[in-house]
Design a protein around this motif. Structure first.
Motif, PDB file in Angstrom:
ATOM      1  N   ARG A  41       0.767  -1.077   0.078  1.00 37.96           N
ATOM      2  CA  ARG A  41       0.112   0.059   0.122  1.00 37.96           C
ATOM      3  C   ARG A  41       0.780   1.216   0.025  1.00 37.96           C
ATOM      4  NH1 ARG A  41      -3.291  -3.606  -0.572  1.00 37.96           N
ATOM      5  NH2 ARG A  41      -5.385  -3.736   0.640  1.00 37.96           N
ATOM      6  N   GLN A  42       0.219   2.342  -0.572  1.00 39.49           N
ATOM      7  CA  GLN A  42       1.005   3.585  -0.319  1.00 39.49           C
ATOM      8  C   GLN A  42       0.313   4.305   0.946  1.00 39.49           C
ATOM      9  OE1 GLN A  42       0.417   6.496  -3.289  1.00 39.49           O
ATOM     10  NE2 GLN A  42       2.532   7.107  -3.415  1.00 39.49           N
ATOM     11  N   ALA A  43       0.970   4.865   1.769  1.00 40.75           N
ATOM     12  CA  ALA A  43       0.486   5.616   2.891  1.00 40.75           C
ATOM     13  C   ALA A  43       1.454   6.640   3.420  1.00 40.75           C
ATOM     14  CB  ALA A  43       0.294   4.612   4.001  1.00 40.75           C
ATOM     15  N   ALA A  44       0.781   7.291   4.173  1.00 41.30           N
ATOM     16  CA  ALA A  44       1.510   8.750   4.607  1.00 41.30           C
ATOM     17  C   ALA A  44       2.402   8.585   5.806  1.00 41.30           C
ATOM     18  CB  ALA A  44       0.408   9.822   4.995  1.00 41.30           C
ATOM     19  N   ILE A  45       2.455   7.146   6.214  1.00 38.71           N
ATOM     20  CA  ILE A  45       3.335   6.822   7.388  1.00 38.71           C
ATOM     21  C   ILE A  45       4.676   6.507   6.933  1.00 38.71           C
ATOM     22  CG2 ILE A  45       1.231   6.010   8.976  1.00 38.71           C
ATOM     23  CD1 ILE A  45       1.960   3.175   7.742  1.00 38.71           C
ATOM     24  N   GLY A  46       5.182   6.851   5.775  1.00 41.03           N
ATOM     25  CA  GLY A  46       6.602   6.945   5.420  1.00 41.03           C
ATOM     26  C   GLY A  46       6.990   5.356   5.434  1.00 41.03           C
ATOM     27  N   PRO A  47       8.288   5.056   5.442  1.00 34.80           N
ATOM     28  CA  PRO A  47       8.749   3.480   5.466  1.00 34.80           C
ATOM     29  C   PRO A  47       8.313   2.805   6.536  1.00 34.80           C
ATOM     30  CG  PRO A  47      10.679   5.142   5.325  1.00 34.80           C
ATOM     31  CD  PRO A  47       9.403   5.744   5.813  1.00 34.80           C
ATOM     32  N   ASN A  48       7.501   1.908   6.470  1.00 35.36           N
ATOM     33  CA  ASN A  48       6.614   1.187   7.577  1.00 35.36           C
ATOM     34  C   ASN A  48       5.977   0.105   7.063  1.00 35.36           C
ATOM     35  OD1 ASN A  48       6.072   1.032  10.281  1.00 35.36           O
ATOM     36  ND2 ASN A  48       5.504   3.265  10.256  1.00 35.36           N
ATOM     37  N   ALA A  49       5.914  -0.857   8.039  1.00 33.79           N
ATOM     38  CA  ALA A  49       5.125  -1.974   7.738  1.00 33.79           C
ATOM     39  C   ALA A  49       4.326  -2.363   9.028  1.00 33.79           C
ATOM     40  CB  ALA A  49       5.895  -3.254   7.607  1.00 33.79           C
ATOM     41  N   PHE A  50       3.267  -3.020   8.967  1.00 34.11           N
ATOM     42  CA  PHE A  50       2.778  -3.397  10.053  1.00 34.11           C
ATOM     43  C   PHE A  50       1.477  -4.668  10.063  1.00 34.11           C
ATOM     44  CE2 PHE A  50      -0.108  -0.147   8.094  1.00 34.11           C
ATOM     45  CZ  PHE A  50      -1.381  -0.834   8.195  1.00 34.11           C
ATOM     46  N   ALA A  51       1.363  -5.310  11.164  1.00 30.20           N
ATOM     47  CA  ALA A  51       0.606  -6.447  11.192  1.00 30.20           C
ATOM     48  C   ALA A  51      -0.702  -6.414  11.680  1.00 30.20           C
ATOM     49  CB  ALA A  51       1.417  -7.519  11.743  1.00 30.20           C
ATOM     50  N   LEU A  52      -1.745  -7.106  11.045  1.00 31.33           N
ATOM     51  CA  LEU A  52      -2.991  -7.180  11.623  1.00 31.33           C
ATOM     52  C   LEU A  52      -3.175  -8.432  12.239  1.00 31.33           C
ATOM     53  CD1 LEU A  52      -4.946  -5.130   9.038  1.00 31.33           C
ATOM     54  CD2 LEU A  52      -4.314  -4.229  11.199  1.00 31.33           C
ATOM     55  N   PRO A  53      -4.082  -8.646  13.234  1.00 30.48           N
ATOM     56  CA  PRO A  53      -4.348 -10.014  13.606  1.00 30.48           C
ATOM     57  C   PRO A  53      -4.667 -11.270  12.897  1.00 30.48           C
ATOM     58  CG  PRO A  53      -5.569  -8.285  14.956  1.00 30.48           C
ATOM     59  CD  PRO A  53      -5.282  -7.649  13.628  1.00 30.48           C
ATOM     60  N   ASP A  54      -5.088 -10.852  11.546  1.00 36.89           N
ATOM     61  CA  ASP A  54      -5.519 -12.146  10.851  1.00 36.89           C
ATOM     62  C   ASP A  54      -4.244 -12.435   9.734  1.00 36.89           C
ATOM     63  OD1 ASP A  54      -5.340  -9.822   9.108  1.00 36.89           O
ATOM     64  OD2 ASP A  54      -6.802 -10.431   7.690  1.00 36.89           O
ATOM     65  N   GLY A  55      -3.129 -12.067  10.327  1.00 37.15           N
ATOM     66  CA  GLY A  55      -2.054 -12.547   9.320  1.00 37.15           C
ATOM     67  C   GLY A  55      -1.617 -11.409   8.283  1.00 37.15           C
ATOM     68  N   SER A  56      -2.291 -10.572   8.049  1.00 35.71           N
ATOM     69  CA  SER A  56      -2.266  -9.349   7.062  1.00 35.71           C
ATOM     70  C   SER A  56      -0.905  -8.606   7.420  1.00 35.71           C
ATOM     71  CB  SER A  56      -3.322  -8.416   6.836  1.00 35.71           C
ATOM     72  OG  SER A  56      -4.574  -9.267   6.128  1.00 35.71           O
ATOM     73  N   VAL A  57       0.118  -8.531   6.654  1.00 37.94           N
ATOM     74  CA  VAL A  57       1.075  -7.819   6.733  1.00 37.94           C
ATOM     75  C   VAL A  57       1.257  -6.240   5.723  1.00 37.94           C
ATOM     76  CG1 VAL A  57       3.532  -7.296   7.216  1.00 37.94           C
ATOM     77  CG2 VAL A  57       2.298  -9.232   8.052  1.00 37.94           C
ATOM     78  N   VAL A  58       1.143  -5.314   6.033  1.00 34.62           N
ATOM     79  CA  VAL A  58       0.684  -4.022   5.284  1.00 34.62           C
ATOM     80  C   VAL A  58       2.278  -3.509   5.118  1.00 34.62           C
ATOM     81  CG1 VAL A  58      -0.130  -1.891   4.797  1.00 34.62           C
ATOM     82  CG2 VAL A  58      -1.521  -3.882   5.901  1.00 34.62           C
ATOM     83  N   VAL A  59       2.868  -3.549   3.918  1.00 38.52           N
ATOM     84  CA  VAL A  59       4.169  -3.094   3.331  1.00 38.52           C
ATOM     85  C   VAL A  59       3.790  -1.771   2.899  1.00 38.52           C
ATOM     86  CG1 VAL A  59       6.138  -3.499   2.776  1.00 38.52           C
ATOM     87  CG2 VAL A  59       4.936  -5.406   3.655  1.00 38.52           C
ATOM     88  N   THR A  60       4.501  -0.699   3.146  1.00 39.36           N
ATOM     89  CA  THR A  60       4.345   0.556   2.469  1.00 39.36           C
ATOM     90  C   THR A  60       5.341   0.833   1.114  1.00 39.36           C
ATOM     91  OG1 THR A  60       5.871   1.997   3.853  1.00 39.36           O
ATOM     92  CG2 THR A  60       3.823   1.766   4.618  1.00 39.36           C
TER      93      THR A  60
END
Ligand SMILES: [Zn+2]
Length: 351
Positions: free
Chosen positions: A194-213
């Motif tokens: 995804r593109q996001a305004a949080i800069g270089p980042n990655a975060f995980a959601l409880p279902d195993g989704s990992v969002v990579v900017t």
């Protein structure tokens, strides 16, 4: 032998008839003495159940044989009772003492604070296994959906690039999983670019989704090893169910009642909002770093390569600030120095 105590006028009922006998009451020789015009009684003190002191209502003492004694004047009765230290259980005495009240309040405060710091995380850790993974799954997908609607934008990465990274990441997860056969099962990891305004980042959601900017891929495009270190950290958050544990901790009571009632609707409703502003505790970050280190080792990567991440992030945020843009640092993470030291130290343990 004790000297006869103060006399108090009361009504005595023998328990058989409704007739009141007006008598004098006093304590002598360890016995309650009742003496009236037509009656004399001696009652062993343990046979008398004195009422706990109250502000209102009847003053009535019960006698084991069914009889009772009733006060004529509440104030006189209270004075008499107080002078003989009767009917005052510890609780009552404590309730009436300011010192006790202050001590009790302090203890309660301490227990509450300690419960918050140590008890809640422990409770959350214990409760999480009771919640089926299907709940993590629902929470994750509804959260990603909400984020997509609110602040995440589609990735600018070309489809072949996305496919390339996905393949590399999956391979690394496979290698890690093979080294950890028998570990508790977790939800399969799904990568989301995804593109996001949080800069270089990655975060995980409880279902195993990992969002990579996109910015993270850009920052580490030539360092797959470092990128894998970052993703290993997110994998740790998923594998250890940090999202669920934090959600439980945040709304422990509602989650606990959900477990009891089998109804997760309240958790589901509040999850996206909570996860959106989620900052994991330092302990959970440390746990995720430990998984990241293991993940890197299983992929033959030296953990100290993570220093590159911190250096590049620092440069990135410096540049952003120069350009007058607000850099959103990894504020939820422990200070970089602590993490750098951790990854460096991990190298020494590699055989
Ligand atoms: Zn983290």
């Amino acid at each position: 032998m004790t000297s006869p105590g103060i006399h108090l006028m009361v009504d005595y009922f023998d328990g058989h008839s409704a007739r009141a006998h007006r008598v004098q009451m006093w304590i002598e020789n360890g016995m309650l003495q009742l003496s009236g015009r037509d009656l004399i009684r001696q009652i062993p003190l343990p046979k008398v159940q004195w009422p706990e002191r109250t502000r209102h209502g009847f003053r009535l003492a019960h006698i084991a044989d069914g009889g009772s004694i009733q006060a004529l004047d509440a104030n006189d009765w209270d004075d008499w009772i107080r002078q003989h230290h009767l009917g005052e259980k510890l609780v009552v005495r404590a309730q009436q003492s300011w010192r006790w009240t202050i001590v009790a309040t302090c203890v309660l405060l301490m227990v509450t604070v300690m419960g918050y710091w140590w008890g809640l995380p422990l409770a959350a850790r214990a409760i999480a296994p009771l919640i089926p993974l299907s709940v993590d799954k629902q929470i994750g997908s509804s959260t990603l959906q909400a984020m997509d609607e609110q602040w995440l934008k589609p990735s600018q990465l070309q489809a072949p690039d996305q496919a390339h990274w996905r393949e590399r990441f999956d391979l690394a997860v496979q290698r890690h999983a093979q080294a950890h056969l028998g570990a508790s099962p977790t939800l399969p990891i799904q990568w989301h670019f995804r593109q996001a305004a949080i800069g270089p980042n990655a975060f995980a959601l409880p279902d195993g989704s990992v969002v990579v900017t996109d910015d993270l891929i850009k920052l580490l495009h030539d360092r797959e090893d470092v990128l894998l270190g970052v993703l290993g950290h997110e994998l740790g958050h998923v594998a250890l169910r940090h999202g669920m544990r934090t959600l439980i901790q945040t709304g422990l009571l509602s989650a606990a009642s959900s477990v009891a009632l089998g109804d997760f609707s309240s958790v589901l409703a509040s999850a996206p909002a909570l996860l959106g502003h989620l900052a994991y505790s330092r302990d959970l970050e440390r746990e995720a770093d430990a998984v990241s280190i293991q993940f890197m080792r299983n992929n033959h990567i030296r953990p100290s390569v993570m220093i590159v991440l911190f250096e590049r992030l620092q440069a990135y945020h410096h540049e952003q600030t120069e350009q007058g843009r607000m850099g959103i640092a990894f504020s939820s993470h422990p200070p970089d120095e602590e993490r750098i030291a951790r990854f460096k130290a991990a190298d020494l343990l590699v055989n």
